[in-house]
Design a protein around this motif. Structure first.
Motif, PDB file in Angstrom:
ATOM      1  N   MET A 106       0.832  -1.164  -0.017  1.00  0.00           N
ATOM      2  CA  MET A 106      -0.051  -0.150  -0.048  1.00  0.00           C
ATOM      3  C   MET A 106       0.884   1.242  -0.014  1.00  0.00           C
ATOM      4  O   MET A 106       1.974   1.054   0.418  1.00  0.00           O
ATOM      5  N   TRP A 107       0.409   2.375  -0.711  1.00  0.00           N
ATOM      6  CA  TRP A 107       1.222   3.527  -0.640  1.00  0.00           C
ATOM      7  C   TRP A 107       0.439   4.888  -0.225  1.00  0.00           C
ATOM      8  O   TRP A 107      -0.758   4.823  -0.618  1.00  0.00           O
ATOM      9  N   LEU A 108       1.250   5.795  -0.007  1.00  0.00           N
ATOM     10  CA  LEU A 108       0.731   7.130   0.420  1.00  0.00           C
ATOM     11  C   LEU A 108       1.495   8.046  -0.613  1.00  0.00           C
ATOM     12  O   LEU A 108       2.664   7.987  -0.364  1.00  0.00           O
ATOM     13  N   LEU A 109       0.863   8.854  -1.397  1.00  0.00           N
ATOM     14  CA  LEU A 109       1.325   9.887  -2.268  1.00  0.00           C
ATOM     15  C   LEU A 109       1.065  11.168  -1.802  1.00  0.00           C
ATOM     16  O   LEU A 109      -0.116  11.652  -1.976  1.00  0.00           O
ATOM     17  N   ARG A 110       2.178  11.940  -1.217  1.00  0.00           N
ATOM     18  CA  ARG A 110       1.918  13.035  -0.506  1.00  0.00           C
ATOM     19  C   ARG A 110       2.178  14.184  -1.800  1.00  0.00           C
ATOM     20  O   ARG A 110       3.453  14.366  -1.945  1.00  0.00           O
TER      21      ARG A 110
END
Ligand code: BTN
Length: 137
Positions: A106-110
């Motif tokens: 899973m990823w979070l792109l800020r």
């Protein structure tokens, strides 16, 4: 003691070193994993949330100890060099029934926003599945 997986000869699988590709067509190359589980590498994304042309960007991460339990967790950060954004990935390496390594992440792109009032829309979330680009012998 014969032939089992033990502390003296851990499984060769699920060491992240090598080339991987994901369901978006992105690819990454991970270098040697050191004794603390740390690694660096490079990431070539097939897609972008920006209007810029993606260029190969550095990544840094760490992998949990690959002990007798196998299928370790890991995390890494990609510092995009063609945008003001950062992505963090977290995941686990699995070996499927055919002996193939699969990274479920899973990823979070800020993204960078100009004002605090825009903070609410600055983070995207998603999943990616990676497989080896050049299966190792
Ligand atoms: C940006 O658009 O500012 C940087 C590129 C972001 C690419 C994202 S990261 C999560 C997802 N997985 C990929 O392989 N690419 C996209």
């Amino acid at each position: 003691l014969c032939c089992g997986t033990n502390a003296e000869s851990p499984p060769l699988q699920c060491v992240l070193t090598g080339k991987w590709t994901n369901d978006l067509g992105s690819s990454m190359t991970i270098g040697a994993v050191n004794g603390k589980g740390e690694f660096t590498g490079s990431y070539h994304t097939a897609v972008t949330a920006t209007t810029n042309e993606p260029t190969v960007s550095p990544l840094q991460g760490s992998q949990h100890r690959t002990n007798q339990k196998g299928q370790p967790t890991f995390g890494f950060t990609v510092n995009w060099n063609f945008s003001d954004s950062i992505t963090v990935f977290t995941g686990q390496c699995f070996v499927d029934k055919n002996g193939k390594e699969v990274l479920k992440t899973m990823w979070l792109l800020r993204s960078r926003v100009e004002n605090m009032k825009d903070d609410w829309k600055a983070t995207r979330v998603g999943t990616n599945v990676f497989v080896r680009l050049q299966p190792q012998k």
